[in-house]
Design a protein around this motif. Sequence first.
Motif, short mmCIF file in Angstrom:
data_model
loop_
_atom_site.label_atom_id
_atom_site.label_comp_id
_atom_site.label_asym_id
_atom_site.label_seq_id
_atom_site.Cartn_x
_atom_site.Cartn_y
_atom_site.Cartn_z
N HIS A 79 47.98 52.43 39.39
CA HIS A 79 48.87 51.39 39.93
C HIS A 79 48.56 51.07 41.39
O HIS A 79 49.28 50.27 42.00
CB HIS A 79 50.32 51.82 39.78
N VAL A 80 47.54 51.68 41.94
CA VAL A 80 47.14 51.39 43.32
C VAL A 80 46.23 50.17 43.33
O VAL A 80 45.20 50.15 42.64
CB VAL A 80 46.40 52.60 43.94
N PRO A 81 46.58 49.11 44.08
CA PRO A 81 45.71 47.93 44.14
C PRO A 81 44.32 48.29 44.66
O PRO A 81 44.16 49.22 45.47
CB PRO A 81 46.45 47.01 45.12
N ALA A 82 43.33 47.56 44.21
CA ALA A 82 41.94 47.86 44.56
C ALA A 82 41.72 47.87 46.07
O ALA A 82 40.99 48.72 46.59
CB ALA A 82 41.01 46.86 43.88
N ASP A 83 42.37 46.95 46.76
CA ASP A 83 42.12 46.87 48.20
C ASP A 83 42.87 47.93 48.99
O ASP A 83 42.74 48.01 50.20
CB ASP A 83 42.46 45.47 48.72
N ARG A 84 43.66 48.76 48.31
CA ARG A 84 44.39 49.83 48.99
C ARG A 84 43.92 51.22 48.56
O ARG A 84 44.45 52.22 49.04
CB ARG A 84 45.89 49.69 48.73
N LEU A 85 42.97 51.29 47.65
CA LEU A 85 42.55 52.58 47.12
C LEU A 85 41.98 53.49 48.20
O LEU A 85 42.37 54.66 48.31
CB LEU A 85 41.53 52.40 46.00
N ASP A 86 41.05 52.99 49.01
CA ASP A 86 40.43 53.84 50.03
C ASP A 86 41.44 54.34 51.04
O ASP A 86 41.40 55.51 51.46
CB ASP A 86 39.29 53.09 50.73
N VAL A 128 48.97 43.83 26.71
CA VAL A 128 47.55 43.53 26.79
C VAL A 128 47.00 44.06 28.10
O VAL A 128 47.48 43.68 29.18
CB VAL A 128 47.30 42.01 26.68
N LEU A 129 46.01 44.93 28.02
CA LEU A 129 45.42 45.49 29.24
C LEU A 129 44.65 44.41 29.99
O LEU A 129 44.07 43.52 29.38
CB LEU A 129 44.48 46.64 28.88
N PRO A 130 44.64 44.48 31.33
CA PRO A 130 43.86 43.50 32.10
C PRO A 130 42.38 43.64 31.79
O PRO A 130 41.87 44.74 31.58
CB PRO A 130 44.17 43.85 33.55
N VAL A 131 41.69 42.52 31.77
CA VAL A 131 40.24 42.54 31.53
C VAL A 131 39.55 43.09 32.78
O VAL A 131 40.12 43.05 33.89
CB VAL A 131 39.71 41.13 31.20
N PRO A 132 38.35 43.65 32.65
CA PRO A 132 37.62 44.13 33.82
C PRO A 132 37.53 43.05 34.90
O PRO A 132 37.23 41.89 34.61
CB PRO A 132 36.25 44.49 33.25
N GLY A 133 37.81 43.42 36.12
CA GLY A 133 37.81 42.47 37.23
C GLY A 133 39.19 41.97 37.58
O GLY A 133 39.37 41.39 38.65
N GLU A 134 40.15 42.17 36.70
CA GLU A 134 41.54 41.82 36.99
C GLU A 134 42.36 43.10 37.08
O GLU A 134 41.97 44.14 36.55
CB GLU A 134 42.11 40.89 35.91
N GLU A 135 43.52 43.04 37.75
CA GLU A 135 44.29 44.26 37.95
C GLU A 135 45.79 44.08 37.72
O GLU A 135 46.58 44.92 38.15
CB GLU A 135 44.05 44.81 39.36
N VAL A 136 46.18 43.02 37.04
CA VAL A 136 47.60 42.79 36.77
C VAL A 136 47.82 42.63 35.28
O VAL A 136 47.06 41.95 34.59
CB VAL A 136 48.11 41.53 37.50
N MET A 137 48.85 43.32 34.76
CA MET A 137 49.23 43.17 33.37
C MET A 137 50.75 42.99 33.28
O MET A 137 51.47 43.28 34.24
CB MET A 137 48.80 44.38 32.53
N VAL A 138 51.23 42.52 32.15
CA VAL A 138 52.66 42.35 31.92
C VAL A 138 53.16 43.52 31.09
O VAL A 138 52.60 43.83 30.03
CB VAL A 138 52.96 41.02 31.20
#
Length: 227
Positions: free
Chosen positions: A127-134, A167-177
């Motif tokens: 659940h950590v956004p990609a730009d906040r992982l590091d 539905v899981l987000p497709v590779p390259g996306e990071e948001v799902m419902v």
Amino acid sequence: MSWIDAGPAAGLAEQTPLAVDLDGQAVLVVRCGADLYAVDDLCTHDGEPLEGAEVLELAPGTGIWTEQLIARAAHVTAIDAAPEMVSENRRRLGARAKQVTFVLADLFTWTPARTYDVVVFCFWLSHVPADRLDGFLATIARAVRPGGSVFFIDGRREPTSTAADHVLPVPGEEVMVRRLDDGRAYRIVKNYWPADELERRCAAVGLEVRVLETPTYFQLGLGRRSS
């Protein structure tokens, strides 16, 4: 082979651990879809016992994992951003909540004021956004003492691990419902990190972590902070 009756499989909630005592050995049982998994040596964190440890748990939620940690740790500090989750965690633990210090804080802005023997986060990393992982991993490195342990568990990308209408987000996306049983729906961050990438990014902040994966559902990280 002897069998231990832990309860009906249908009564075990999806991805909710059940601790079972097997001749004095703690065993964790988890259901994913139609499959059941049992993991022994519960909470030893790569060979280092939790007995007497000062543990930091991040995003503890309703306390499913907090309950397991306090069975061994000397004390747990649990940090969550949601007051509702803290209240539910306290309710679950009852009198055992005295072993836990609860802190309300945003994990993306929180700064550790001390270090801990062990840092644990379960089903949170995805659940950590990609730009906040590091930045998040750097916070972990600051929170664990030199030589201290890090443990996390999360889900692998597997469509059968979630509800049929999710539905899981497709590779390259990071948001799902995510839809709740009462019909409410929420957009959530859901990332699936390759094991080698997580190891590399952990190493960049001084965490020596091995990321292991089960054949289908789970990803586990075990390691230490460099001395």
